[in-house]
Design a protein around this motif. Structure first.
Motif, PDB file in Angstrom:
ATOM      1  N   GLY A  80       0.759  -1.304  -0.154  1.00  0.00           N
ATOM      2  CA  GLY A  80      -0.284   0.101   0.165  1.00  0.00           C
ATOM      3  C   GLY A  80       0.936   0.824   0.345  1.00  0.00           C
ATOM      4  O   GLY A  80      -0.044   2.463  -0.348  1.00  0.00           O
ATOM      5  N   LYS A  81       2.019   1.618  -0.086  1.00  0.00           N
ATOM      6  CA  LYS A  81       2.619   2.431   0.549  1.00  0.00           C
ATOM      7  C   LYS A  81       3.880   2.793  -0.717  1.00  0.00           C
ATOM      8  O   LYS A  81       4.074   1.446  -2.142  1.00  0.00           O
ATOM      9  N   LYS A  82       3.709   3.804  -1.386  1.00  0.00           N
ATOM     10  CA  LYS A  82       4.196   4.313  -2.588  1.00  0.00           C
ATOM     11  C   LYS A  82       6.266   3.820  -2.209  1.00  0.00           C
ATOM     12  O   LYS A  82       6.409   3.409  -3.225  1.00  0.00           O
ATOM     13  N   TYR A  83       6.177   4.833  -1.359  1.00  0.00           N
ATOM     14  CA  TYR A  83       7.410   4.427  -0.722  1.00  0.00           C
ATOM     15  C   TYR A  83       8.184   3.865   0.392  1.00  0.00           C
ATOM     16  O   TYR A  83       7.400   4.798   1.443  1.00  0.00           O
ATOM     17  N   MET A  93      17.901   4.729   3.162  1.00  0.00           N
ATOM     18  CA  MET A  93      17.631   4.929   1.989  1.00  0.00           C
ATOM     19  C   MET A  93      16.222   4.850   1.726  1.00  0.00           C
ATOM     20  O   MET A  93      15.939   4.762   2.556  1.00  0.00           O
ATOM     21  N   ILE A  94      15.854   4.576   0.105  1.00  0.00           N
ATOM     22  CA  ILE A  94      14.233   4.514  -0.272  1.00  0.00           C
ATOM     23  C   ILE A  94      14.002   3.353  -1.032  1.00  0.00           C
ATOM     24  O   ILE A  94      14.657   2.787  -1.295  1.00  0.00           O
ATOM     25  N   LEU A  95      12.951   2.746  -0.461  1.00  0.00           N
ATOM     26  CA  LEU A  95      12.959   1.501  -1.270  1.00  0.00           C
ATOM     27  C   LEU A  95      11.052   1.794  -2.098  1.00  0.00           C
ATOM     28  O   LEU A  95      10.141   2.134  -1.539  1.00  0.00           O
ATOM     29  N   LEU A  96      11.816   2.060  -3.372  1.00  0.00           N
ATOM     30  CA  LEU A  96      10.165   2.745  -4.217  1.00  0.00           C
ATOM     31  C   LEU A  96       9.615   1.120  -4.704  1.00  0.00           C
ATOM     32  O   LEU A  96      10.349   0.187  -4.992  1.00  0.00           O
ATOM     33  N   ARG A  97       8.341   1.449  -4.049  1.00  0.00           N
ATOM     34  CA  ARG A  97       6.984  -0.140  -4.703  1.00  0.00           C
ATOM     35  C   ARG A  97       6.134   0.800  -5.843  1.00  0.00           C
ATOM     36  O   ARG A  97       5.887  -0.326  -6.263  1.00  0.00           O
ATOM     37  N   ASP A  98       5.328   2.002  -5.722  1.00  0.00           N
ATOM     38  CA  ASP A  98       5.226   2.683  -6.880  1.00  0.00           C
ATOM     39  C   ASP A  98       6.078   2.211  -8.265  1.00  0.00           C
ATOM     40  O   ASP A  98       6.836   3.373  -8.155  1.00  0.00           O
ATOM     41  N   PRO A  99       5.312   1.117  -9.134  1.00  0.00           N
ATOM     42  CA  PRO A  99       5.952   1.487 -10.149  1.00  0.00           C
ATOM     43  C   PRO A  99       5.945   2.480 -11.647  1.00  0.00           C
ATOM     44  O   PRO A  99       6.627   2.873 -12.521  1.00  0.00           O
ATOM     45  N   PRO A 421       6.113  12.547  -4.231  1.00  0.00           N
ATOM     46  CA  PRO A 421       5.036  12.328  -3.688  1.00  0.00           C
ATOM     47  C   PRO A 421       4.740  11.861  -1.900  1.00  0.00           C
ATOM     48  O   PRO A 421       5.818  10.892  -1.897  1.00  0.00           O
ATOM     49  N   ASN A 422       3.391  11.851  -2.024  1.00  0.00           N
ATOM     50  CA  ASN A 422       3.027  11.502  -0.300  1.00  0.00           C
ATOM     51  C   ASN A 422       3.054  10.070  -0.285  1.00  0.00           C
ATOM     52  O   ASN A 422       2.678   9.364  -0.981  1.00  0.00           O
ATOM     53  N   PRO A 423       3.837   8.934   0.135  1.00  0.00           N
ATOM     54  CA  PRO A 423       4.115   7.865   0.167  1.00  0.00           C
ATOM     55  C   PRO A 423       2.686   7.240   0.299  1.00  0.00           C
ATOM     56  O   PRO A 423       3.182   5.979   0.081  1.00  0.00           O
ATOM     57  N   GLU A 424       1.875   7.658   0.947  1.00  0.00           N
ATOM     58  CA  GLU A 424       0.853   6.905   1.202  1.00  0.00           C
ATOM     59  C   GLU A 424      -0.674   6.618   0.306  1.00  0.00           C
ATOM     60  O   GLU A 424      -1.704   5.315   0.487  1.00  0.00           O
ATOM     61  N   GLU A 426      -2.616   8.781  -3.944  1.00  0.00           N
ATOM     62  CA  GLU A 426      -2.576  10.108  -4.593  1.00  0.00           C
ATOM     63  C   GLU A 426      -3.417  10.676  -3.767  1.00  0.00           C
ATOM     64  O   GLU A 426      -4.158  11.241  -2.826  1.00  0.00           O
ATOM     65  N   GLY A 427      -3.022  12.618  -4.112  1.00  0.00           N
ATOM     66  CA  GLY A 427      -3.603  13.540  -3.757  1.00  0.00           C
ATOM     67  C   GLY A 427      -3.061  13.881  -2.130  1.00  0.00           C
ATOM     68  O   GLY A 427      -3.503  14.604  -1.883  1.00  0.00           O
ATOM     69  N   LEU A 428      -2.341  13.497  -1.566  1.00  0.00           N
ATOM     70  CA  LEU A 428      -2.270  13.903   0.347  1.00  0.00           C
ATOM     71  C   LEU A 428      -0.646  14.728  -0.178  1.00  0.00           C
ATOM     72  O   LEU A 428      -0.144  14.777  -0.875  1.00  0.00           O
ATOM     73  N   ASP A 429      -0.854  15.601   0.496  1.00  0.00           N
ATOM     74  CA  ASP A 429      -0.141  16.193   1.223  1.00  0.00           C
ATOM     75  C   ASP A 429       0.724  16.365   1.749  1.00  0.00           C
ATOM     76  O   ASP A 429       0.710  15.342   2.006  1.00  0.00           O
ATOM     77  N   GLY A 430       2.328  16.703   0.902  1.00  0.00           N
ATOM     78  CA  GLY A 430       3.160  15.961   1.968  1.00  0.00           C
ATOM     79  C   GLY A 430       4.466  15.233   1.408  1.00  0.00           C
ATOM     80  O   GLY A 430       3.152  14.920   0.655  1.00  0.00           O
ATOM     81  N   GLY A 431       5.225  15.490   0.794  1.00  0.00           N
ATOM     82  CA  GLY A 431       6.118  14.484   0.092  1.00  0.00           C
ATOM     83  C   GLY A 431       7.278  14.751   0.938  1.00  0.00           C
ATOM     84  O   GLY A 431       7.187  14.936   1.897  1.00  0.00           O
ATOM     85  N   LEU A 432       8.731  13.664  -0.202  1.00  0.00           N
ATOM     86  CA  LEU A 432      10.187  13.982   0.682  1.00  0.00           C
ATOM     87  C   LEU A 432      10.877  14.500  -0.827  1.00  0.00           C
ATOM     88  O   LEU A 432      11.002  13.818  -1.837  1.00  0.00           O
ATOM     89  N   TRP A 433      11.488  15.833  -0.242  1.00  0.00           N
ATOM     90  CA  TRP A 433      12.633  15.929  -1.423  1.00  0.00           C
ATOM     91  C   TRP A 433      13.795  14.963  -0.936  1.00  0.00           C
ATOM     92  O   TRP A 433      14.626  15.137  -0.244  1.00  0.00           O
ATOM     93  N   LEU A 434      14.145  14.258  -1.692  1.00  0.00           N
ATOM     94  CA  LEU A 434      15.258  13.569  -1.392  1.00  0.00           C
ATOM     95  C   LEU A 434      16.477  14.739  -2.057  1.00  0.00           C
ATOM     96  O   LEU A 434      16.915  15.184  -2.752  1.00  0.00           O
ATOM     97  N   GLU A 435      18.286  14.256  -1.572  1.00  0.00           N
ATOM     98  CA  GLU A 435      18.506  15.592  -1.218  1.00  0.00           C
ATOM     99  C   GLU A 435      20.022  14.269  -2.324  1.00  0.00           C
ATOM    100  O   GLU A 435      20.073  13.389  -2.141  1.00  0.00           O
ATOM    101  N   GLU A 436      20.785  15.367  -2.650  1.00  0.00           N
ATOM    102  CA  GLU A 436      22.196  14.036  -3.724  1.00  0.00           C
ATOM    103  C   GLU A 436      22.822  13.348  -2.767  1.00  0.00           C
ATOM    104  O   GLU A 436      23.222  14.222  -1.795  1.00  0.00           O
ATOM    105  N   GLY A 437      22.755  12.027  -3.175  1.00  0.00           N
ATOM    106  CA  GLY A 437      23.514  11.650  -3.023  1.00  0.00           C
ATOM    107  C   GLY A 437      22.710  10.415  -1.699  1.00  0.00           C
ATOM    108  O   GLY A 437      23.335   9.513  -1.954  1.00  0.00           O
ATOM    109  N   MET A 438      21.430  10.699  -1.320  1.00  0.00           N
ATOM    110  CA  MET A 438      20.711   9.591  -1.549  1.00  0.00           C
ATOM    111  C   MET A 438      20.336   8.252  -2.602  1.00  0.00           C
ATOM    112  O   MET A 438      19.994   8.640  -3.172  1.00  0.00           O
ATOM    113  N   VAL A 439      20.432   7.491  -2.297  1.00  0.00           N
ATOM    114  CA  VAL A 439      20.420   6.160  -2.869  1.00  0.00           C
ATOM    115  C   VAL A 439      18.582   5.406  -3.075  1.00  0.00           C
ATOM    116  O   VAL A 439      18.386   5.133  -1.414  1.00  0.00           O
TER     117      VAL A 439
END
Ligand code: HEM
Length: 544
Positions: A80-83, A93-99, A421-424, A426-439
């Protein structure tokens, strides 16, 4: 009897020193081993459970699971999570789940992800460092990719077809001898080892212009050296763990990822082949000749300026290679990358494909019928075009790579700030800025085995990739990765794999062998997806 010391104006006895050291270690443990694990909570991002110091990857640290298996576990723990966030040891680190996010990261927004976390030491690993596509990033990577890509075009594949065809003929001849002299139940064979010998011979002939014959003699030196590179030994498992998961550690350890004897063997092979072709005036139409040409034009030098660069071009000969190790390594690295990237991955594909065919007799029969029909249409010969025209074979290979993607996960390093975008949902506010160097990690195996994406994922069903189904669905499918960094050798991999499968299936009946239990157990020591207990099948002559 016990000595004391004066420090900071105080007398310190052994007990004081002991207790102070304990406190210091405890504080270091809190600071370095636990505090970083609060990172995702502080960011408000859902995350996977993490142990002090070992993070979310404890099983990998103890070599109980490969990194690919660990990413797969995390994928299925977080529906259910996008990441989600996780910790590789203490590194967030981030695990991306959303295709859709995965597709954007790999393709549309690649300019934000052209960094590279992998690094080899320039002194200990002088061949690959600064020369292998896997290890380069930015402009250097782009330049080398452009230079090497034409060597993998469809036209080049067509010209390699007879050479690989000869090797697949050897495979068939070898198996014919074995099957003819086998007992009635058939010839029991571990496909993993046999297919690795086949791809070794194929890679040796295409990338080095050598006849290697490891199908008949598994102990031939080329095979021994190639095997040494990727063998699933404890040493190699630790080495790959450091290289892929803790590259920072090797700044201190300075381990050779490619041992000196392997390096020197392949340098000699390159030198001898260049010298021989120069002496004979031979110009073959193979990949190795293409490398010689690129080297003569100075195009394999991506890190430094080529030597002898004059107005009339470079006057370089085998003697230049003998005298200048850096020039020799420019060719050796590219030829050797065929061995490190090409033989184990493709042999895994062929072995799993034949294994699944043994366990799915209807699929095996349908494939055999297609092969026979296409060969018949071409007056009894297998041509390059006939092979490309085998639609069902292509479906079978696609399905094998879905179920068993040799690289179980992919990583990308953020090189320019990027918004998720928000990991929870669609349409929800608040996401995450990935900074340089994040894998970010893409759990390929998890995505390929998700029932929401591929219903009944443990069923081997080539029909998922029939032309109609492929057109209807835009499912995520990443055995070769995707985007500008996608596998450069995929055409070659498919060609040598399809040829091997056709050679075997058109001649032998495959059936299960009880030595390998289904579902297979994944080998955590292996750098690519592999079965821990081999992939055994029985082979019989078709007419038996
Ligand atoms: C079935 C066989 C193979 C599989 C499954 C496979 C898979 C992959 C994957 C997943 C990647 C990473 C792609 C990404 O990050 O998006 C990759 C990259 C690469 N592969 Fe393959 N590969 C195979 C065969 C080969 C062969 C035969 C070669 C021959 C030279 C090769 C050379 C490379 C190279 C050089 C890269 C790095 C590309 C870059 O960073 O630009 N691979 N491969």
């Amino acid at each position: 009897m016990f000595c004391t010391m004066t420090f900071l104006g105080m007398q310190w006895g052994p007990l004081d020193i002991f207790i102070t050291t304990l406190i210091a270690l405890f504080l270091a443990f809190l600071w370095y081993g636990i505090a970083p694990l609060t990172y995702w909570r502080r960011k408000g991002i859902p995350s996977v459970f993490a142990l002090p110091v070992l993070g979310s990857t404890a099983k990998m640290a103890f070599l109980l699971k490969s990194f690919g298996q660990v990413t797969n576990d995390m994928y299925f723990q977080t529906p259910g999570k996008k990441y989600v966030g996780y910790h590789k040891f203490t590194l967030p680190m981030i695990l991306l789940r959303d295709p859709d996010i995965v597709k954007n990261v790999l393709n549309r927004d690649f300019v934000h992800f052209d960094g590279n976390e992998l690094k080899m030491d320039e002194v200990t690993d002088d061949v690959f460092s600064g020369r292998h596509l896997f290890l380069l990033s930015g402009e250097k990577w782009k330049r080398l990719r452009v230079v090497l890509s034409p060597g993998f075009s469809s036209g080049k594949m067509k010209s390699m077809f007879p050479t690989i065809g000869e090797v697949s003929g050897n495979l068939r001849a070898f198996l014919t001898e074995k099957v003819d002299s086998a007992v009635e139940s058939g010839y029991a064979v571990d496909l993993k080892d046999l297919c690795a010998r086949y791809t070794t011979d194929s890679v040796a002939s295409v990338a080095f212009g050598l006849q290697c014959d490891s199908i008949y003699d598994p102990e031939v030196e080329f095979r021994r050296m190639g095997r040494k590179l990727l063998e699933p030994t404890l040493f190699n498992a630790i080495m790959f763990l450091i290289m892929f998961e803790m590259p920072w550690l090797n700044r201190f350890l300075k381990i050779n990822f490619i041992s000196k004897d392997v390096t020197s063997f392949f340098r000699n092979v390159v030198l001898n082949v260049v010298a021989k072709r120069e002496e004979d005036g031979t110009k073959l139409n193979d990949y190795f000749q293409g490398l010689i040409q690129l080297w003569k034009e100075g195009k394999l030098r991506v890190s430094e300026k080529p030597i002898d660069d004059g107005p009339d071009g470079r006057h370089v000969t085998a003697d230049t290679l003998r005298k200048n190790l850096k020039e020799l390594d420019d060719i050796t690295a590219q030829a050797l990358s065929f061995v490190t990237d090409g033989f184990e991955t493709s042999s895994t594909l062929i072995a799993f494909c034949l294994f699944e065919l043994a366990h799915n007799p209807k699929v095996q029969e349908k494939l055999r019928k297609e092969i026979e029909a296409k060969i018949r249409q071409n007056d009894g010969t297998l041509t390059y075009d006939a092979l490309q025209d085998m639609t069902y074979l292509d479906m079978v290979i696609h399905e094998t790579l879905r179920m068993y993607p040799p690289g179980m996960s992919l990583n990308r390093m953020c090189s320019k700030r990027y918004y998720l975008p928000n990991p929870e949902g669609e349409g929800l506010d608040g996401g995450l800025w990935l900074e340089e160097g994040m894998v970010v990690t893409i759990p390929v195996y998890g995505l390929h085995h998700d029932p929401e994406i591929y219903p009944d994922p443990e069923k081997f069903d080539p029909e998922r990739f029939s032309p109609d189904n492929k057109r209807d669905k835009q499912a995520i499918y990443l055995p070769f990765g995707d985007g500008p960094k996608m596998c450069i050798g995929s055409r070659f991999a498919l060609l040598q794999s399809k040829l091997a499968v056709v050679s075997v299936v058109s001649r032998f009946q495959l059936s299960p062998n009880e030595k390998t239990k289904v579902p297979i157990t994944i080998d955590p020591f292996h750098v690519v997806l592999n079965s821990k207990y081999g992939l055994w099948v029985n082979m019989k002559n078709l007419k038996q």
